[in-house]
Design a protein around this motif. Structure first.
Motif, short mmCIF file in Angstrom:
data_model
loop_
_atom_site.label_atom_id
_atom_site.label_comp_id
_atom_site.label_asym_id
_atom_site.label_seq_id
_atom_site.Cartn_x
_atom_site.Cartn_y
_atom_site.Cartn_z
N ASP A 139 19.66 19.82 -29.89
CA ASP A 139 19.11 20.36 -31.15
C ASP A 139 17.80 19.58 -31.50
O ASP A 139 17.62 18.89 -30.52
CB ASP A 139 20.15 20.32 -32.24
CG ASP A 139 20.47 18.48 -32.70
OD1 ASP A 139 19.88 17.78 -32.23
OD2 ASP A 139 21.65 18.23 -33.51
N GLU A 140 17.19 20.04 -32.66
CA GLU A 140 15.84 19.53 -32.78
C GLU A 140 15.97 18.15 -33.06
O GLU A 140 15.19 17.20 -32.50
CB GLU A 140 15.29 20.27 -34.00
CG GLU A 140 13.72 19.79 -34.36
CD GLU A 140 12.83 20.48 -35.21
OE1 GLU A 140 11.78 19.82 -35.54
OE2 GLU A 140 13.21 21.66 -35.37
N GLY A 141 16.84 17.56 -33.82
CA GLY A 141 16.90 16.13 -34.13
C GLY A 141 16.93 15.28 -32.94
O GLY A 141 16.39 14.12 -32.74
N THR A 142 18.02 15.49 -32.15
CA THR A 142 18.16 14.60 -31.02
C THR A 142 17.03 14.92 -30.02
O THR A 142 16.74 13.85 -29.25
CB THR A 142 19.57 15.11 -30.24
OG1 THR A 142 19.73 16.47 -30.00
CG2 THR A 142 20.71 14.50 -31.02
N ALA A 143 16.28 16.15 -29.83
CA ALA A 143 15.22 16.23 -29.18
C ALA A 143 14.08 15.29 -29.64
O ALA A 143 13.51 14.67 -28.78
CB ALA A 143 14.56 17.65 -29.02
N VAL A 144 13.84 15.09 -30.77
CA VAL A 144 12.78 14.27 -31.35
C VAL A 144 13.30 12.59 -31.12
O VAL A 144 12.13 12.03 -30.61
CB VAL A 144 12.63 14.39 -32.92
CG1 VAL A 144 12.02 13.38 -33.84
CG2 VAL A 144 12.24 15.91 -33.10
N ALA A 145 14.43 12.58 -31.24
CA ALA A 145 15.06 11.28 -30.96
C ALA A 145 14.73 10.79 -29.44
O ALA A 145 14.12 9.58 -29.11
CB ALA A 145 16.65 10.92 -31.30
N GLU A 146 14.87 11.58 -28.60
CA GLU A 146 14.56 11.57 -27.13
C GLU A 146 12.95 11.40 -26.94
O GLU A 146 12.67 10.44 -26.23
CB GLU A 146 15.13 12.66 -26.38
CG GLU A 146 16.59 12.84 -26.18
CD GLU A 146 17.13 11.54 -25.43
OE1 GLU A 146 16.60 10.91 -24.64
OE2 GLU A 146 18.43 11.20 -25.91
N ALA A 147 12.30 12.10 -27.80
CA ALA A 147 10.86 11.97 -27.82
C ALA A 147 10.26 10.63 -28.03
O ALA A 147 9.48 10.02 -27.24
CB ALA A 147 10.14 13.10 -28.65
N MET A 148 10.83 10.00 -29.15
CA MET A 148 10.57 8.64 -29.64
C MET A 148 10.89 7.81 -28.27
O MET A 148 10.01 6.73 -28.11
CB MET A 148 11.45 8.07 -30.71
CG MET A 148 11.45 6.91 -31.06
SD MET A 148 12.46 6.36 -32.60
CE MET A 148 14.24 6.37 -31.76
N THR A 149 12.19 7.63 -27.91
CA THR A 149 12.44 6.83 -26.63
C THR A 149 11.52 7.08 -25.46
O THR A 149 11.09 5.96 -24.85
CB THR A 149 13.95 6.64 -26.39
OG1 THR A 149 14.37 8.12 -26.07
CG2 THR A 149 14.69 6.16 -27.32
N LEU A 150 11.28 8.01 -25.08
CA LEU A 150 10.43 8.52 -24.19
C LEU A 150 8.86 7.79 -24.38
O LEU A 150 8.49 7.19 -23.33
CB LEU A 150 10.06 10.08 -23.95
CG LEU A 150 9.44 10.74 -22.74
CD1 LEU A 150 9.77 12.21 -22.80
CD2 LEU A 150 7.77 10.41 -22.86
N ALA A 151 8.46 7.97 -25.76
CA ALA A 151 7.22 7.28 -26.10
C ALA A 151 7.44 5.73 -25.97
O ALA A 151 6.30 4.93 -25.36
CB ALA A 151 6.80 7.68 -27.43
N LYS A 319 20.48 0.20 -16.60
CA LYS A 319 19.10 0.53 -16.89
C LYS A 319 18.66 2.06 -17.53
O LYS A 319 17.82 2.48 -17.35
CB LYS A 319 18.37 0.51 -15.46
CG LYS A 319 18.39 -0.89 -14.76
CD LYS A 319 17.81 -0.85 -13.36
CE LYS A 319 17.85 -2.10 -12.67
NZ LYS A 319 17.39 -2.16 -11.41
N ALA A 320 19.66 2.53 -18.03
CA ALA A 320 19.59 4.04 -18.64
C ALA A 320 18.42 3.87 -19.76
O ALA A 320 18.18 2.86 -20.55
CB ALA A 320 20.78 4.27 -19.32
N THR A 321 17.90 5.20 -19.85
CA THR A 321 16.73 5.47 -20.79
C THR A 321 17.19 6.61 -21.69
O THR A 321 16.68 6.94 -22.61
CB THR A 321 15.60 5.69 -20.21
OG1 THR A 321 15.56 6.59 -19.06
CG2 THR A 321 14.65 4.55 -19.23
N SER A 322 18.34 7.28 -21.42
CA SER A 322 18.80 8.39 -22.11
C SER A 322 20.41 8.62 -21.58
O SER A 322 20.62 8.30 -20.34
CB SER A 322 17.91 9.62 -21.67
OG SER A 322 18.75 10.59 -22.29
#
Length: 935
Positions: A139-151, A319-322
């Motif tokens: 969903d949008e909220g979890t997508a944005v959270a994944e964007a944060m950890t990607l950054a 070593k997980a990132t997601s």
């Protein structure tokens, strides 16, 4: 009278008797008594309503649905009314060819849905102006959270600060807070309207476009400033707005995230919806989730596949990132087909009409002397009405329209595709305004100049005839449960009954906004409460939350509950999570995301958790032990006899026991995790409880806990408090909960237990039939397996050179989807037949596997060359078999019509074996030109 359980369970009484005779048991109960350790065996009857008929169940669901009051929702906040084109609703959402398909790990038999997902990726990259998008998020909220950890991963800035636009959607802010705190990320809100300065150092900046208030701002200068500071920029963008507004990629944004819900996907009280995530060039190999790419098959023809080994790309234990292991494929297909159906011109027209309605609202308000908060907006108008906001919202509600109460002085009005002139008039009347009026659009300075959706696929299907045939052509390329058995271990691909599916499309379930007033959602609340209660009874826990919208999110929610419990007791130092070496990668990934340190526990030669090693690890980490995560029955498909001792050891050391519910299909009615020592589990409604896999999503991963953890369950993201939220809506993907409710209602306590017993019977029958041809790697008491068995091909591969891949691809020629390959043990096949396949289909599979073993023997004995046999060249397409020339050592008939295949119902794969390595080296993640497919 035929009952629903007898329709859900494949083998009838006579067939079950034959199967029991083959494995040496007189009854299913005798088999289960032998297989399940007595220490965990539960001998009661589930306290659930007796089974209802299909007709009674539909009538009860109609009554529940009537408690949901349909209204005109103008609440917005990332959820909008939309029209699902009927041709898409009937031929995708309601079509088992699409909704019973599995994740496309076998790409040769998934070309249809892979093309649809490539369309999705192309749609997202075009609209966002970025280079690569994945195949959807939860969903949008979890997508944005994944964007944060990607950054966080990609930025070279050491600062833990992540700057967030104060005009971000409130539910997204809640999820960011949940995700940031365990990872040591510090969120810093900035009010762009107030001119808040950016901090000196920060690794990322999140912007909402348009903002939650509806405001459209020029972010170009902020993007430049962030880049100058070394930070990466994420823009959460509305894709429909981007048909009119400048794309994030055009001002240098690094990441875009959001939802595709308004592209024809029903509201569903919050889900399921396909989120999206897109990145600029250079970040594609850090992109979490699934990514569809273009490779080539054995003939050199273009072919689609999941790229960069995305099944486990970011799920690497400690070593997980997601922990994202799933997507929302069915909804992504719908959204992509909405774009195909409307094309760029149609989408632009919908956006203009939506914007015009918002301008009419603003004009009417301004003419009545009501202040409009922002000059530039797309679809959402925020009105300033000092002291009377609540009365305006109440007046609109009396007229059947729901508006958003921002605070005492402000009301938000969101327009969408479904908004009419009559709706505008109703809204204005609630404000006391006379009529719609003119209002100058403030979007001109930010108007989009670039083109989008230029690929022919978005222009080629204008008529419904063309659209219908395109959808049929794609589904014909795929293999789903509507064609035959999908014997995937750990994935439980069983019947998704039509009666269970029907209510999903009812307007009373489909068209409810997740933030609608409680007075309008009594039906949903009743259904959720009932379902959570039933799941608690089945599992032996005290409380359940259905908020997690995937198994991975259920894992995270359960571990966060454990973390919260330890902290409440002054034991925040407890951060070690023990995980067996056989566990699915998401377990360790979820632990890392919950701020825990992973310590791996060995498994013994029988595949069980090594209890001496467990004791040693507990001793070494006793003071810091937070939890252990185990799957039961084990990932190896065995009822481990040491589970009670394991739970006791962990509890004695002050830890909590997390039992992964992936294999609950082998326990329901016979054992309850909440009673045999577990403290928390996540369940997979898309496995045990019959929500279909949809080609790789939607899923629901409820979290179930004992009483001492109940206060730490996920809470409503819009409600203030100390709770965490793991999904953007309080009840997650509520729109598909009627499926599991109907399954439980129609099966009843006896039917559920019968399903479990039959699933275990089927697995042991398959294991017994195949044991003389393929070694069964692990077994429990009396040589029995649970609901799945692992066939060990490693000795065969060593002797003959025939690999597990060769067997998987050859099964396609026989008309089957392969079992799970090389998990949890490389070089093996894990088979789960489920309770829904009848004896004829079980035997068809076993016969195919035995015939393939005979083919392997022909290779091993030298009758076929190792480099030229029907296994190494599988699968065989119709084009290959009917080619003018045939220069292989085996006949065409063996290639295309192996033993036992019905020539009148043959499934032909559309492509030959796909070259995965080539696709990873030459990454193409959007629609190739039509010329690429020319011979």
């Amino acid at each position: 009278m035929t009952t629903f359980p007898s329709r859900h369970i494949g083998p009838d009484a006579d067939e079950q008797a034959q199967m029991l005779k083959a494995i040496g048991y007189a009854s299913v109960d005798e088999l289960m008594d032998a297989a399940i350790p007595e220490v965990i065996r539960w001998h009661g009857t589930l306290d659930l309503p007796a089974a209802a008929t299909e007709e009674e169940t539909i009538a009860e669901l109609r009554a529940i649905a009537s408690g949901n009051q349909l209204s005109t929702s103008m609440l917005g906040l990332g959820y909008y009314g939309t029209f699902t084109p009927a041709v898409i609703r009937r031929n995708v959402l309601e079509n088992p060819a699409w909704y019973t398909a599995y994740t496309p790990y076998q790409p040769e038999i998934s070309q249809g849905r892979l093309e649809a997902l490539l369309n999705f990726q192309t749609m997202v990259t075009d609209l966002t102006g970025l280079t690569t998008a994945n195949a959807s998020m939860l969903d949008e909220g979890t997508a944005v959270a994944e964007a944060m950890t990607l950054a966080r991963r990609a930025s070279k800035v050491k600062s833990p600060v992540y700057v967030v636009d104060a005009d971000t959607l409130p539910q997204t802010l809640a999820i960011l807070r949940t995700r940031a705190e365990p990872l040591g990320i510090e969120l810093r809100l900035v009010d762009l309207d107030a001119g808040d300065p950016l901090p000196d150092a920060y690794f990322g900046l999140h912007l909402q476009y348009p903002g939650a208030s509806g405001a459209v701002r020029d972010h170009a200068a902020l993007v430049s400033a962030a880049h100058a500071a070394g930070a990466l920029v994420t823009v959460a963008a509305d894709l429909l707005a981007l048909t009119l507004l400048r794309a994030p990629g055009e001002i240098g944004a690094d990441i875009a995230a959001g939802t595709t819900q308004r592209f024809g996907v029903p509201l569903g009280f919050g889900g399921p919806h396909a989120g999206y995530l897109a990145v600029r060039a250079g970040l594609e190999r850090s992109l979490p989730g699934r990514l569809v790419g273009v490779s080539r098959d054995a003939d050199g023809a273009p072919a689609y596949r999941l790229a960069l080994q995305t099944r486990e790309q970011h799920i690497r234990r400690e070593k997980a990132t997601s922990n994202i292991c799933t997507a929302q494929v069915l909804l992504a297909v719908m959204a992509s087909m909405y774009a195909v159906y409307h094309g760029p011109d149609g989408l632009r027209d919908i956006a203009r009409r939506t914007h015009d309605r918002a301008l009419s609202v603003a004009g009417g308000l301004a003419a009545a002397g009501v202040e409009v908060a922002h000059a530039a907006f797309f679809d959402t108008v925020t009105a300033v009405v000092p002291g009377r906001a609540a009365s305006v919202v109440a007046a609109a509600a009396e007229r059947g329209v729901d508006l958003r109460l921002v605070d005492d002085d402000r009301v938000s009005v969101a327009c969408d595709e479904t908004t009419t002139e009559a709706h505008v008039a109703t809204v204005l009347a609630a404000f006391g305004a006379a009529a719609a009026g003119a209002f100058a659009s403030g979007l001109d300075a930010l108007a989009r100049r670039s083109t989008y959706l230029t690929h022919p696929v978005f222009r080629a299907h204008r008529s419904e005839t063309a659209m219908l045939r395109y959808l049929r052509r794609l589904s014909d390329r795929d293999y789903a449960l509507d064609r035959g058995m999908i014997p995937l271990g750990s994935c439980t691909m069983k019947l998704n009954a039509t009666t269970e599916m029907e209510p999903v499309s009812w307007p009373e379930f489909a068209n409810i906004h997740p933030y609608a007033p409680a007075s309008r959602t009594a039906g949903y609340e009743a259904l959720v409460a009932q379902l959570e209660g039933w799941l608690a009874e089945i599992t032996g826990y005290d409380a359940v939350s259905v908020q997690p919208n995937a198994g991975s999110q259920g894992e995270l929610a359960g571990l966060l509950a454990i973390r919260g419990y330890h902290r409440s007791r002054g034991e925040a130092h407890r951060d070690v999570c023990l995980i067996p070496s056989s566990a699915h990668g998401t377990n360790a990934a979820s632990a890392v995301m919950a701020g825990m340190r992973v310590v791996v526990v060995a498994c013994d030669d029988a595949g069980n958790v090594d209890l001496p090693d467990l004791s040693a690890k507990i001793t070494a980490h006793a003071d810091r032990l937070a939890a252990i995560m185990v799957t039961y029955p084990s990932t190896h498909g065995v009822y481990e006899r040491g589970i009670a001792e394991l739970c006791a050891q962990v509890h004695d050391a002050g830890g909590q026991v997390y039992v992964d519910g992936a294999n609950l299909n082998a326990l329901v009615g016979y054992a309850k995790p909440g009673r045999f020592g577990a403290d928390v589990s996540h369940l997979n409604l898309h496995k045990t409880f019959c929500i279909p896999h949809g080609g790789g999503g939607p899923g629901v991963g409820p979290v179930a806990v004992r009483a001492h953890l109940a206060e730490f369950l996920p809470g409503d993201p819009l409600e203030p408090g100390e709770h965490h939220a793991v999904s953007a809506a309080a009840h997650g993907s509520a729109g598909i909960l009627p499926i599991s409710w109907a399954y439980l209602r129609m099966m009843g306590p006896d039917g559920l237990a019968a399903a479990t017993g039959t699933a275990v019977l089927a697995a042991n029958y398959v294991a017994a039939r195949l044991a003389g041809h393929y070694p069964v790697l692990y077994a429990g008491n009396r040589g029995l397996v649970a609901h799945e068995c692992i066939l060990d091909l490693r000795p065969i591969t060593k002797a003959t050179g025939v690999s597990v891949d060769d067997v998987a691809k050859r099964l396609i020629d026989y008309g089957f989807h392969a079992p799970t390959m090389s998990f949890p043990v490389a070089g093996t096949l894990m088979v789960e037949p489920t309770e829904s396949e009848d004896l004829a289909e079980l035997d068809r599979f076993c016969d195919a596997m035995i015939a393939i073993r005979e083919e392997i023997a022909a290779v091993g004995e030298g009758r076929w060359p190792r480099d030229d046999n029907p296994l190494v060249h599988a699968p065989h397409t119709a084009a290959a078999v009917t080619a003018d020339e045939w220069d292989h050592a085996y006949p065409r008939s063996v290639a295309g019509f192996p033993a036992g295949v019905d020539r009148t119902a043959k499934y032909w794969p559309p492509v030959r074996r796909i070259d995965g390595a080539y696709g990873d080296r030459n990454l193409v993640c959007s629609c190739p030109s039509p010329e690429a497919f020319e011979e």
